[in-house]
Design a protein around this motif. Structure first.
Motif, PDB file in Angstrom:
ATOM      1  N   ASN A   1       0.912  -1.149  -0.005  1.00 26.51           N
ATOM      2  CA  ASN A   1       0.041  -0.098  -0.110  1.00 26.51           C
ATOM      3  C   ASN A   1       0.890   1.219   0.014  1.00 26.51           C
ATOM      4  O   ASN A   1       0.611   2.349  -0.644  1.00 26.51           O
ATOM      5  CB  ASN A   1      -1.130   0.120   1.398  1.00 26.51           C
ATOM      6  CG  ASN A   1      -1.921   1.168   1.367  1.00 26.51           C
ATOM      7  OD1 ASN A   1      -2.585   1.165   0.276  1.00 26.51           O
ATOM      8  ND2 ASN A   1      -2.027   1.963   2.364  1.00 26.51           N
ATOM      9  N   PHE A   2       1.940   1.029   0.625  1.00 27.05           N
ATOM     10  CA  PHE A   2       2.879   2.047   0.851  1.00 27.05           C
ATOM     11  C   PHE A   2       3.573   2.551  -0.545  1.00 27.05           C
ATOM     12  O   PHE A   2       3.706   3.739  -1.031  1.00 27.05           O
ATOM     13  CB  PHE A   2       3.977   2.118   1.951  1.00 27.05           C
ATOM     14  CG  PHE A   2       5.095   3.121   1.971  1.00 27.05           C
ATOM     15  CD1 PHE A   2       4.704   4.349   2.619  1.00 27.05           C
ATOM     16  CD2 PHE A   2       6.288   2.980   1.535  1.00 27.05           C
ATOM     17  CE1 PHE A   2       5.392   5.405   2.921  1.00 27.05           C
ATOM     18  CE2 PHE A   2       7.251   4.020   1.628  1.00 27.05           C
ATOM     19  CZ  PHE A   2       6.960   5.280   2.181  1.00 27.05           C
ATOM     20  N   VAL A   3       3.842   1.431  -1.339  1.00 25.58           N
ATOM     21  CA  VAL A   3       4.705   1.569  -2.358  1.00 25.58           C
ATOM     22  C   VAL A   3       4.136   1.831  -3.645  1.00 25.58           C
ATOM     23  O   VAL A   3       3.891   2.406  -4.524  1.00 25.58           O
ATOM     24  CB  VAL A   3       5.551   0.371  -2.499  1.00 25.58           C
ATOM     25  CG1 VAL A   3       6.433   0.318  -4.039  1.00 25.58           C
ATOM     26  CG2 VAL A   3       6.678   0.188  -1.561  1.00 25.58           C
ATOM     27  N   GLY A   4       2.638   0.957  -3.924  1.00 24.96           N
ATOM     28  CA  GLY A   4       1.886   0.865  -5.023  1.00 24.96           C
ATOM     29  C   GLY A   4       0.336   1.187  -4.822  1.00 24.96           C
ATOM     30  O   GLY A   4      -0.320   1.261  -5.919  1.00 24.96           O
ATOM     31  N   GLY A   5       0.040   1.449  -3.790  1.00 27.18           N
ATOM     32  CA  GLY A   5      -1.331   1.681  -3.420  1.00 27.18           C
ATOM     33  C   GLY A   5      -2.237   0.765  -3.566  1.00 27.18           C
ATOM     34  O   GLY A   5      -1.776  -0.410  -3.476  1.00 27.18           O
ATOM     35  N   LYS A   6      -3.582   0.971  -3.808  1.00 27.71           N
ATOM     36  CA  LYS A   6      -4.785  -0.061  -3.606  1.00 27.71           C
ATOM     37  C   LYS A   6      -4.308  -1.139  -4.764  1.00 27.71           C
ATOM     38  O   LYS A   6      -4.700  -2.334  -4.477  1.00 27.71           O
ATOM     39  CB  LYS A   6      -5.945   0.450  -3.783  1.00 27.71           C
ATOM     40  CG  LYS A   6      -7.015  -0.318  -3.602  1.00 27.71           C
ATOM     41  CD  LYS A   6      -8.464   0.366  -3.853  1.00 27.71           C
ATOM     42  CE  LYS A   6      -9.642  -0.678  -3.509  1.00 27.71           C
ATOM     43  NZ  LYS A   6      -9.533  -1.948  -4.442  1.00 27.71           N
ATOM     44  N   SER A   7      -3.872  -0.872  -5.946  1.00 28.31           N
ATOM     45  CA  SER A   7      -3.954  -1.555  -7.060  1.00 28.31           C
ATOM     46  C   SER A   7      -2.741  -2.795  -6.565  1.00 28.31           C
ATOM     47  O   SER A   7      -3.132  -4.036  -6.742  1.00 28.31           O
ATOM     48  CB  SER A   7      -3.334  -0.874  -8.087  1.00 28.31           C
ATOM     49  OG  SER A   7      -1.990  -0.357  -8.003  1.00 28.31           O
ATOM     50  N   LEU A   8      -1.684  -2.530  -6.218  1.00 29.69           N
ATOM     51  CA  LEU A   8      -0.771  -3.521  -5.564  1.00 29.69           C
ATOM     52  C   LEU A   8      -1.328  -4.452  -4.632  1.00 29.69           C
ATOM     53  O   LEU A   8      -0.913  -5.569  -4.560  1.00 29.69           O
ATOM     54  CB  LEU A   8       0.503  -2.851  -5.033  1.00 29.69           C
ATOM     55  CG  LEU A   8       1.674  -3.804  -5.001  1.00 29.69           C
ATOM     56  CD1 LEU A   8       1.847  -4.844  -6.192  1.00 29.69           C
ATOM     57  CD2 LEU A   8       3.068  -3.181  -4.717  1.00 29.69           C
ATOM     58  N   VAL A   9      -2.195  -3.923  -3.662  1.00 31.23           N
ATOM     59  CA  VAL A   9      -2.569  -4.577  -2.383  1.00 31.23           C
ATOM     60  C   VAL A   9      -3.739  -5.590  -3.029  1.00 31.23           C
ATOM     61  O   VAL A   9      -3.650  -6.651  -2.683  1.00 31.23           O
ATOM     62  CB  VAL A   9      -3.498  -3.672  -1.511  1.00 31.23           C
ATOM     63  CG1 VAL A   9      -4.197  -4.437  -0.570  1.00 31.23           C
ATOM     64  CG2 VAL A   9      -2.193  -2.751  -0.756  1.00 31.23           C
TER      65      VAL A   9
END
Length: 381
Positions: free
Chosen positions: A231-239
């Motif tokens: 979430n810190f690196v890529g936001g919701k899409s990565l989560v």
């Protein structure tokens, strides 16, 4: 016993968390539809995501409730009682593998764990029970050379919650490297539990089992481990990737890598079994506070010192979180809310310590001198 008494004091003087309300719903569902039919019951405020043995446990809880024993006390007392054999089993497993001082610290650490006091004595869930059964299965297989009993016990653990499924390949790998008879007995134990507990619900409620039990995603708020970092690196899409397509990959990784290690080093089956559970907790993208019990006894089986730090910091995290949820001391009822920023930061620290236990545990597994695997004649091929 002193800390069991503390659990009892906490248990009898508090209501617990919102999970207790879910148990109340599930008890009503089991009462009306039975331990198998409960999978077909719709609960407006709850999701029945428990494995089949839990339904039979709730039948007993209902029986005791009808005789005046509060259901929330029964659920929490059962979890609290499981902490005692868990501590003894950790000591027994380690005293043959590490210096006595370290084994004693580990046993005491589990017995006196603030994580277990809060989760077993206050929260109200079955995670401490199935974790005790996981450790018992490792002891039965590695130290007692009782593969049939180990298979039954691990099958029961998976039948409380499916989480310990990641340990199954480790035990099977060890059995295959030991003898054909050990493999047959272990699989017979696992298979008997599967036939008795899982087949009836799979035949009658396969859809509910697939969606709510096997497919249960857990709490998806990114506040733990990989999901927090994603979430810190890529936001919701990565989560979403972690909580979606990557979930099965994480399960496979936590199950098969320890199994591969035990295939190479069958004498390290205890550490490999512990690794599967600790790694699963470290890598799982979902999170519930009760999950911290997965990495307690098992972390001690990997590295006593990292586990002790994890035990303390995890206890601090839970105290801070539950104190906020309960509105301060004295606690009575606590209702779930997402972690605050400071709580997420503390959770990161707990997670990093858990990773340390994994790294040092794997290092010891791969560098320690191999020991002969002792198999009595009664279970040899």
């Amino acid at each position: 016993m002193l800390f069991l008494a503390l659990n009892v004091v906490v248990m009898t003087s508090t209501f617990g968390t919102n999970d207790i309300l879910h148990w109340q719903d599930f008890l009503a569902g089991v009462r009306s539809a039975g331990p198998i039919g409960v999978y077909g019951v719709h609960f407006p405020r709850s999701l029945y995501n428990h494995a089949p043995l839990t339904g039979y446990f709730l039948v007993v809880v209902n029986w005791l409730s009808d005789r005046g024993v509060p259901f929330n006390d029964t659920i929490r007392l059962t979890s609290s009682l499981s902490d005692v054999p868990a501590a003894l089993l950790v000591f027994e497993l380690l005293r043959k593998r590490v210096p006595l001082r370290a084994a004693t610290i580990a046993g005491f650490g589990v017995a006196a764990s603030p994580i277990l006091v809060i989760i077993a004595g206050f929260h109200g869930n079955t995670d401490p029970i199935f974790m005790m059964l996981v450790v018992l299965a490792l002891w039965l297989l590695a130290d007692r050379q009782a593969p049939l009993a180990a298979g039954i016990v691990l099958g029961l653990a998976v039948s409380i919650k499916v989480v310990p499924i990641v340990v199954v390949p480790v035990l099977i790998g060890y059995a295959l490297r030991t003898s054909r008879r050990v493999t047959i007995l272990l699989l017979a134990g696992l298979g008997s539990v599967f036939v008795l507990l899982w087949v009836p619900v799979l035949v009658t409620h396969f859809g509910a089992i697939r969606q709510n039990v096997l497919g249960y995603p857990g709490g998806l708020t990114p506040q733990w481990g990989l999901s927090s970092a994603a979430n810190f690196v890529g936001g919701k899409s990565l989560v979403d990737v972690l909580t979606g397509p990557a979930r099965l990959l994480i399960v496979a990784l936590c199950a098969l890598v320890p199994a591969w290690l035990v295939w190479r080093r069958p004498d390290q089956v205890v550490s490999a079994g512990a690794l599967s559970m600790v790694a699963f907790l470290a890598l799982i993208p979902s999170f519930g506070t009760q999950y911290l019990t997965w990495g307690l006894a098992t972390a001690y089986l990997l590295d006593v010192w990292f586990a002790t730090v994890y035990n303390v910091l995890g206890g601090v995290l839970l105290f801070v979180v539950y104190d906020r949820w309960a509105g301060g001391l004295p606690w009575d009822r606590a209702y779930y809310h997402d972690f605050t920023t400071s709580e997420k930061q503390l959770a990161v620290l707990v997670w990093v310590v858990l990773l340390g236990a994994i790294v040092f545990g794997v290092r010891r597994m791969t560098t320690r001198r191999a020991l002969p695997v002792s198999v009595p004649a009664a279970v040899q091929a």
